[in-house]
Design a protein around this motif. Structure first.
Motif, PDB file in Angstrom:
ATOM      1  N   ALA A 156      17.716 -33.849  22.996  1.00 55.42           N
ATOM      2  CA  ALA A 156      17.677 -32.849  24.066  1.00 55.42           C
ATOM      3  C   ALA A 156      18.677 -31.734  23.797  1.00 55.42           C
ATOM      4  N   GLU A 157      19.865 -32.095  23.308  1.00 51.49           N
ATOM      5  CA  GLU A 157      20.866 -31.074  22.972  1.00 51.49           C
ATOM      6  C   GLU A 157      20.366 -30.177  21.846  1.00 51.49           C
ATOM      7  N   LEU A 158      19.684 -30.756  20.863  1.00 58.46           N
ATOM      8  CA  LEU A 158      19.115 -29.946  19.780  1.00 58.46           C
ATOM      9  C   LEU A 158      18.006 -29.041  20.304  1.00 58.46           C
ATOM     10  N   PHE A 159      17.172 -29.569  21.189  1.00 62.09           N
ATOM     11  CA  PHE A 159      16.055 -28.802  21.735  1.00 62.09           C
ATOM     12  C   PHE A 159      16.536 -27.610  22.572  1.00 62.09           C
ATOM     13  N   LYS A 160      17.698 -27.736  23.175  1.00 59.49           N
ATOM     14  CA  LYS A 160      18.230 -26.654  24.016  1.00 59.49           C
ATOM     15  C   LYS A 160      18.694 -25.459  23.198  1.00 59.49           C
ATOM     16  N   GLN A 161      18.971 -25.682  21.933  1.00 62.80           N
ATOM     17  CA  GLN A 161      19.451 -24.596  21.083  1.00 62.80           C
ATOM     18  C   GLN A 161      18.304 -23.653  20.736  1.00 62.80           C
ATOM     19  N   GLU A 162      18.583 -22.382  20.726  1.00 67.37           N
ATOM     20  CA  GLU A 162      17.551 -21.382  20.456  1.00 67.37           C
ATOM     21  C   GLU A 162      17.329 -21.228  18.960  1.00 67.37           C
ATOM     22  N   LYS A 207      10.416 -27.466  15.816  1.00 62.66           N
ATOM     23  CA  LYS A 207       9.303 -28.280  15.346  1.00 62.66           C
ATOM     24  C   LYS A 207       9.841 -29.663  15.003  1.00 62.66           C
ATOM     25  N   ILE A 208       9.187 -30.707  15.481  1.00 58.62           N
ATOM     26  CA  ILE A 208       9.629 -32.057  15.163  1.00 58.62           C
ATOM     27  C   ILE A 208       8.466 -32.827  14.560  1.00 58.62           C
ATOM     28  N   SER A 212      10.435 -40.963  22.738  1.00 58.58           N
ATOM     29  CA  SER A 212      11.770 -40.359  22.744  1.00 58.58           C
ATOM     30  C   SER A 212      11.695 -38.841  22.651  1.00 58.58           C
ATOM     31  N   ILE A 213      10.764 -38.353  21.852  1.00 60.58           N
ATOM     32  CA  ILE A 213      10.591 -36.896  21.719  1.00 60.58           C
ATOM     33  C   ILE A 213      10.174 -36.284  23.050  1.00 60.58           C
TER      34      ILE A 213
END
Length: 263
Positions: free
Chosen positions: A117-123, A209-210, A141-142
């Motif tokens: 979630a912390e990674l996803f918040k980064q632009e 992208k994951i 989890s994703i």
């Protein structure tokens, strides 16, 4: 001046009653607030601090250097891993040789969700790969991380509920705020060229992208593991081997655990 966060980690050299109280009192005198505190390793404590003057942090560091009861490990602007260590009371396991590889077991799903979630918040562009055996909790989890980050997730290829192989997006889905999820096995073994044209378009977006099963993905595409910003490994147990022998032996994915579309 604007308040700024700092991460302070120290190792106890001489444990005595009132040690934490002395440090807290010192921070108070310097007008530095404690946001959070927790043990982050054996004999170590981590604190998230808030200060409106960096000179007070410099004074704090100078005073700490005269104390023989503690050893300063880190005093810096907090990284993502620092915040998670304080929140969960321990550091995430990181590969000693491959610094962008992080390891979790199924019991760590709460920490994993927070981390992603912390990674996803980064632009901006971010390419993340996640390895793991079937039914270990990768896709769930994703999705949970996307919810925590308040981001919309889109399955470009997946087997979570039913097999998904998309060859186009609608206009509002081309959004850099979305999380694009691909299954490396489905995309490379079952998709057509129209799907791959879409994958290339998505890869060019300035978005997250994951990709599940990144090793299979790079074996059968023009992309490389070096293109990934982060690799996450999720296991049922710490010593479980992540293997794709069944997939490599059967390109059609029939009659196997992987053929059940539950990755």
């Amino acid at each position: 001046m604007e308040n700024k966060e700092w991460y302070f980690e120290y190792e106890i050299q001489k444990n005595r009653p009132g040690l934490l109280g002395d440090i807290s009192s010192l921070l108070g005198m310097l007008s530095i607030n404690i946001v959070a505190i927790n043990g982050v390793d054996e004999g170590r404590r981590g604190l998230l601090l808030l200060a409106n003057d960096s000179r007070n942090i410099e004074r704090f560091e100078s005073i700490l250097s005269t104390m023989d009861t503690i050893k300063v490990i880190k005093l810096r602007e907090p990284h993502v891993l620092d915040k998670l260590a304080v929140r969960h009371g321990r550091y995430i396991q990181r590969d000693a040789d491959e610094k962008n590889t992080f390891r979790f077991v199924r019991d760590d799903l709460g920490i994993l969700v927070d981390f992603m979630a912390e990674l996803f918040k980064q632009e901006g562009h971010k390419l993340i790969g996640i390895r793991g055996m079937p039914r270990v909790g990768k896709t769930e989890s994703i999705v949970a991380s996307s919810v925590c980050a308040n981001k919309r997730w889109l399955f470009v290829s997946s087997t979570l509920l039913k097999q998904t192989i998309r060859s186009q997006l609608i206009e509002d889905e081309y959004n850099n705020n979305n999380i694009f999820i691909l299954d490396g096995i489905v995309s490379t073994r079952r998709a057509n060229e129209r799907h791959w044209q879409l994958v290339r378009e998505i890869m060019r977006l300035n978005a997250v992208k994951i990709i599940e099963h990144p090793d299979i993905f790079v074996q059968n595409s023009e992309y490389k593991l070096e293109d990934f910003d982060y690799i996450i490994e999720l296991r049922n147990t710490p010593y479980e081997e992540i293997t794709y022998e069944v997939v490599n032996q059967n390109d059609q994915l029939q009659g196997s655990e992987f053929g059940s579309f539950d990755f």
